[in-house]
Every structure is written in structure tokens, then in C-alpha cells.
Design a protein around this motif. Structure first.
Motif, short mmCIF file in Angstrom:
data_model
loop_
_atom_site.label_atom_id
_atom_site.label_comp_id
_atom_site.label_asym_id
_atom_site.label_seq_id
_atom_site.Cartn_x
_atom_site.Cartn_y
_atom_site.Cartn_z
N SER A 100 0.84 -1.20 0.00
CA SER A 100 0.00 0.00 0.00
C SER A 100 0.87 1.25 0.00
O SER A 100 1.62 1.50 0.96
CB SER A 100 -0.91 0.00 1.23
N GLN A 101 0.79 2.01 -1.08
CA GLN A 101 1.52 3.27 -1.14
C GLN A 101 0.98 4.25 -0.11
O GLN A 101 1.74 4.99 0.53
CB GLN A 101 1.42 3.86 -2.55
N LEU A 102 -0.32 4.25 0.05
CA LEU A 102 -0.94 5.14 1.04
C LEU A 102 -0.42 4.83 2.45
O LEU A 102 -0.10 5.75 3.21
CB LEU A 102 -2.45 4.99 1.01
N GLN A 103 -0.33 3.55 2.78
CA GLN A 103 0.12 3.20 4.12
C GLN A 103 1.58 3.55 4.32
O GLN A 103 1.99 3.99 5.41
CB GLN A 103 -0.10 1.71 4.38
N LYS A 104 2.38 3.38 3.27
CA LYS A 104 3.79 3.75 3.37
C LYS A 104 3.93 5.24 3.65
O LYS A 104 4.76 5.67 4.46
CB LYS A 104 4.52 3.38 2.09
N ILE A 105 3.13 6.05 2.96
CA ILE A 105 3.17 7.51 3.17
C ILE A 105 2.76 7.83 4.60
O ILE A 105 3.39 8.66 5.27
CB ILE A 105 2.24 8.21 2.16
N ARG A 106 1.72 7.16 5.09
CA ARG A 106 1.27 7.41 6.47
C ARG A 106 2.33 6.99 7.48
O ARG A 106 2.58 7.69 8.47
CB ARG A 106 -0.03 6.66 6.73
N ASP A 107 2.96 5.84 7.24
CA ASP A 107 3.98 5.35 8.18
C ASP A 107 5.18 6.29 8.22
O ASP A 107 5.73 6.55 9.30
CB ASP A 107 4.44 3.95 7.76
N ASN A 108 5.58 6.81 7.05
CA ASN A 108 6.75 7.69 6.99
C ASN A 108 6.41 9.15 7.30
O ASN A 108 7.31 9.98 7.45
CB ASN A 108 7.38 7.62 5.60
N GLU A 109 5.09 9.45 7.31
CA GLU A 109 4.60 10.81 7.52
C GLU A 109 5.21 11.77 6.49
O GLU A 109 5.49 12.93 6.78
CB GLU A 109 4.89 11.29 8.94
N GLU A 110 5.39 11.26 5.29
CA GLU A 110 6.01 12.05 4.22
C GLU A 110 5.35 11.72 2.88
O GLU A 110 5.26 10.56 2.48
CB GLU A 110 7.50 11.75 4.13
N PHE A 111 4.90 12.76 2.18
CA PHE A 111 4.28 12.65 0.86
C PHE A 111 5.19 13.35 -0.13
O PHE A 111 5.35 14.56 -0.10
CB PHE A 111 2.90 13.31 0.90
#
Length: 277
Positions: free
Chosen positions: A28-39
């Protein structure tokens, strides 16, 4: 807070490591962004009203960075945007390498491009036109016959200009085949010179190495002024979409937001605030 963690220099040095940054299809790209707190968003850094970076603060301003920040907050309250500066020549490779989660960079929606990427519903629409030197005597496409036109590498503006000149009776339709058209090979009534950056193209225009710059009107606005003007002709509406890798769960998420913001008036307000009517 806006950051600019990935300069073009860093990108060039680290391109070989791109596979380490990519996400496989079942993640999940969305989850990766949420986990890293970086978009991570690829944007231009030199286009007034659309996307420009302040030389002193490093802050990005304009319609496209504003949209990026709004998307980040929808992904997660703690998610912040890291902007990656791109040029028209390298913007696709920045996305494909995995350094950017998406690209919001004046990318026109087309069927050919949809075969390579997921592209959202349009967030902005503009027309193609031409920028010329104010004292050039060029006021319309009729004055372009015999002239050399500058275009940005990978842009579709050259093709649209030829098609428009055909409708004006300035170019013979039988000479044009859209499926095989290459601007660098075209030499009927007008010719084209390709450039990798806006800066190089504008320099060539100022030195009269080319006599016009063909691109989207909203882009040309950045370079218009006392020395340069946009001619009266406008044609070939261009719809800008947000680009993501195919089959990423980020794609429908972003498209849903753009559709929602179109329907509720959010996009109209953002365009009015950043670009005007």
C-alpha cells in the motif's frame, strides 16, 4: 511545514538506487506515506501561479503545491509534503524511479500517457498559445510562416500548433500524419527547435535563435512582460492531471479527492486564489 529534501542534484546522484525506493504492486503506497509521515510530490519550481519556489525560504507556492498539501492532510494529519523539483525533461523519470509518490507538474492528460501512468481527473484546464518578442511583429499564427518555433522536450504543443495551422489553411493537411509526427523532423511552413528547460528556451527567444515559444498559455504567462507578449491565438485545450504509478492505491484516492473538490467548488476557489479568473 514544506520541505525540499530532494534536489535535482541529489536525484541525479541517487538515481541508481531507485529500486530501493519503489513499492511493489501488493504494498500500500498510502500506508507507506502514512507510516513515513512524508508525501513526496514532484513539481515545477519556476512557474508563476502554478508552482514556484521562493529563493530565500525554499517554500513552494502556487496552485499545484497547494493541492499537494491538501492531499497530504487527507492522507494523514501528520503527513507533510517533500517537494521534488523537476523539469519537463526529467519529470517522468523522477516518478518512475520511485523518488516521487506522485507528480503535479502541468502534465497534460492524453490517451498515450494513460497507457503508462494513472492520471487523475483534471484539476486545471488551459489552452496552447505562443510567446514572442514584443518587437517581433508577430501577432498571430499567420505571422509564423517561415519562422522557427521553440518547444519543450516531450511537450505536445508542436503537434497541436501544426493541427491548428491546418485549420487556418496555413499548412496542407495531407502533409501531416499525427501518428508519425516528430517536431524535430517537421519543416513545412514552420520548423521546431527542442529545449530541455524553460530557461534555455527563453534565452534562445531573447537572442532570436527562435522566433516564438509554443506552450500552454498558463506557462507562457510566467515569461510574458514588457519584452515578450502572448499572441491572440489560443487553441487545443489542455487538461492537467495528477500522475501516479499504475495500480497504486494512491491513484483512486487522489482521483476521488479531485472529483470531490471539483464538485464542491474547492478547485474553483484554489484556482481563483492562485491564478485568478
Amino acid at each position: 511545514m514544506q520541505t525540499n529534501k530532494f534536489s535535482l542534484t541529489v536525484f541525479s546522484c541517487l538515481l541508481g538506487l531507485s529500486l530501493c525506493c519503489s513499492v511493489s504492486a501488493d504494498e500500500s503506497q498510502l500506508q507507506k506515506i502514512r507510516d513515513n509521515e512524508e508525501f513526496r510530490v514532484a513539481v515545477n519550481n519556476n512557474l508563476q501561479a502554478l508552482s514556484i519556489q521562493d529563493e530565500n525560504s525554499g517554500e513552494y507556492k502556487g496552485l499545484e503545491p497547494t493541492i499537494a498539501n491538501l492531499i497530504a492532510k487527507e492522507i494523514g494529519e501528520d503527513v507533510e509534503v517533500s517537494f521534488i523539483a523537476i523539469t519537463p525533461a526529467n519529470r517522468e523519470s523522477v516518478l518512475e524511479s520511485g523518488y516521487a509518490d506522485c507528480m503535479i507538474g502541468t502534465y497534460t492528460i492524453s490517451e498515450d500517457r494513460k497507457l503508462k501512468y494513472d492520471i487523475s481527473s483534471p484539476y486545471f484546464v488551459t489552452n496552447v498559445s505562443l510567446l514572442v518578442n514584443s518587437q517581433s511583429g508577430i501577432n498571430s499564427v499567420e505571422d509564423l510562416v517561415g519562422k522557427k518555433i521553440g518547444i519543450i522536450l516531450n511537450a505536445n504543443s508542436a503537434k497541436e500548433l501544426v493541427k491548428y495551422m491546418i485549420t487556418k489553411g496555413l499548412i496542407e493537411e495531407s502533409l501531416f500524419d499525427e501518428s508519425t509526427f516528430k517536431p524535430q523532423n517537421w519543416n513545412d511552413q514552420i520548423s521546431f527547435e527542442l529545449y530541455e528547460s524553460y530557461e534555455a528556451l527563453i534565452d534562445a527567444l531573447d537572442k532570436n535563435k527562435i522566433q516564438a515559444f509554443c506552450d500552454d498559455r498558463i506557462i507562457l504567462n510566467t515569461f510574458a512582460g514588457e519584452k515578450r507578449k502572448i499572441i491572440k491565438d489560443e487553441f487545443a485545450p489542455q487538461e492537467y492531471g495528477i500522475v501516479t504509478k499504475q495500480d497504486s492505491d494512491l491513484s483512486p484516492f487522489i482521483d476521488g479527492l479531485i472529483r470531490k473538490w471539483h464538485d464542491d467548488g474547492t478547485l474553483e476557489s484554489l484556482i481563483s486564489e492562485n491564478i485568478g479568473n
